[in-house]
Each structure stands twice: as structure tokens, then as C-alpha cells.
Design a protein around this motif. Structure first.
Motif: not given
Length: 249
Positions: A11-13, A16-18, A36-38, A58-59
Motif C-alpha cells: 500500500g502507498g500513500t 495503510y491497510k487493506l 521492512p517498513s512495518g 502504517e503511520g
């Protein structure tokens, strides 16, 4: 994992969740490239096991040039994903790619610099020279388009994504150059992600969410975050159904 993962989504800008991902399990996945990013969220979407990772965290704490693209893709691969659908929030340059449009580009130009762009970076790594003429996996991309048709999600087929460095937005002159180069879309995260996916042997396609006109295009005025997020939300309403259908295919 109890069941194989059919699909991974990055997910991009603004994503932040599906949405509609049920029975979610959280996985912290260290990789040989670092963290990783999260966390990777793995759950069930329309009966299929799907993994999700927020590219910026996610933030939204990571700017485009600070994302560990190698670790993100390696983490998804380590949990068993072989297909990756990248959601990229972008600006529109040419007429068919206005705000709230969804597009599945087929070409790419890289304007980024200074990012680690290969898995061959470390001393002693095997040097690989992958074919990148078609930067998005043609068969997987055709399945994205087919899933959109089945679910009734309007999707523009094709286009060239220009990847810029960010995090600032582009000047009018820079966008004019990109238009001359043949770009239809502009974003900040398309590379090195696509190239790394190819090096790792992952099937990879991009679903570009047009959040605004790029500078000097359409009726573009000053671009605000509120406008971007509102357009991303509006354009994303059919994504769960499309992703669920794609996961089945």
C-alpha cells in the motif's frame, strides 16, 4: 502459514491497510536486507489468503527515498508470496489520467537517484542482469486487468510511470520534461521497487491511484494533502473486490 498466500499487496500513500481483510495475523519479518517498513499483515479476503504491507509504514513515517524496498519485497517473498500488487499514489500528466483514475501502467522511466536499486549491492553478491524491457510482469498484469473487468472496476490499461526522487513534488518544468519523455503518471516509489521485484523473481504489477494533476497539468492548483487523501479514498472503493478477484486467479 496454514494456507498458501495467494497475493501480496503493497500500500502507498493513503492506503495503510487493506479493507475487508479478515482474520488478520501480524508477522514481523527480518530479512537479509534489514527490516521492512512495518509488520506484514496476513488475512483472508473473499476466501483467499492475502498479505499486506504499508510501504511508508502504517503511520506514514518513511519518505520515498528512505523506504527499504529490498527488505519489503524480501519479507513478502519469505512469507510465501510470489505475486505482488503495488498500489502507488501518483499524479496525472496526460489527459486520460486525471484525479480519481485507476491505471495499470505498462512502462516505466526512472528519475530517482542515490537509492539502493539492486540485490547485488553487497560485496560478494552474485551479479545478475535481469531483462527489464517490460518492467511489469505481462501475464500478472493481464490478470489485474481481467480482475478489474470481472468486478466492474474502471481501470485504464497502460501508461508510462515516471519515478521521481521526492519527497517534494515536481516543478512545472520537470513535469513538462516528463511529458516530452512520454510519461503519463508521476510518482516517487515505482523504482527501485519494480526492478528489485524482477531481480527477486517476483511477479509484479502496479495499480496507480491518481490523486491529483501533476504541476502544470489539467486544472492543477496548489496540491494539498487533504485533496490527495480524499481522491485516493474515492478511487479505492473497488479495490477490495478487485484484489479478492485477483487473489483467486
Amino acid at each position: 502459514m496454514n494456507h498458501p498466500i495467494s497475493l501480496a499487496v503493497i500500500g502507498g500513500t493513503g492506503v495503510y491497510k487493506l479493507a475487508q481483510l479478515d482474520d488478520v495475523q501480524t508477522h514481523e519479518v527480518p530479512t537479509r536486507f534489514g527490516s521492512p517498513s512495518g509488520p506484514v499483515r496476513v488475512g483472508t479476503l473473499l476466501g483467499q489468503r492475502v498479505a499486506f504491507l504499508a510501504r511508508h509504514g502504517e503511520g506514514h513515517s518513511l519518505p520515498p527515498h528512505k523506504v527499504n524496498y529490498r527488505a519489503n519485497l524480501a519479507a513478502l517473498q519469505q512469507i510465501g508470496a510470489q505475486r505482488v500488487l503495488a498500489l502507488n499514489t501518483v499524479g496525472g500528466i496526460t489527459d486520460a489520467y486525471g484525479p480519481r483514475v485507476l491505471a495499470c501502467p505498462d512502462q516505466l522511466i526512472d528519475y530517482t537517484w542515490g537509492r539502493i536499486s539492486t540485490i547485488c549491492e553487497e560485496e560478494g553478491s552474485e551479479v545478475v542482469h535481469v531483462d527489464f524491457g517490460h518492467p511489469y510482469s505481462p501475464l500478472f498484469r493481464s490478470k489485474v486487468l481481467a480482475a478489474a473487468r470481472v468486478t466492474g472496476v474502471k481501470l485504464v490499461d497502460g501508461g508510462c510511470y515516471g519515478a521521481t526522487q521526492g519527497p517534494r513534488l515536481e516543478t512545472i518544468a520537470e513535469i513538462a520534461r516528463m511529458r516530452r519523455d512520454g510519461c503519463d503518471l508521476v510518482g516517487m516509489t515505482g523504482m527501485p521497487e519494480a526492478g528489485l521485484a524482477r531481480e527477486l523473481g517476483l511477479d509484479y504489477a502496479c495499480l496507480a491511484i491518481v490523486a491529483n494533476w501533476a504541476a502544470g497539468c489539467g486544472d492543477a492548483g496548489e496540491i494539498t494533502l487533504a485533496e490527495v487523501l480524499a481522491n485516493v479514498e474515492a478511487a479505492s472503493t473497488g479495490l477490495p473486490e478487485l484484489v479478492g478477484e485477483l487473489a483467486r486467479g
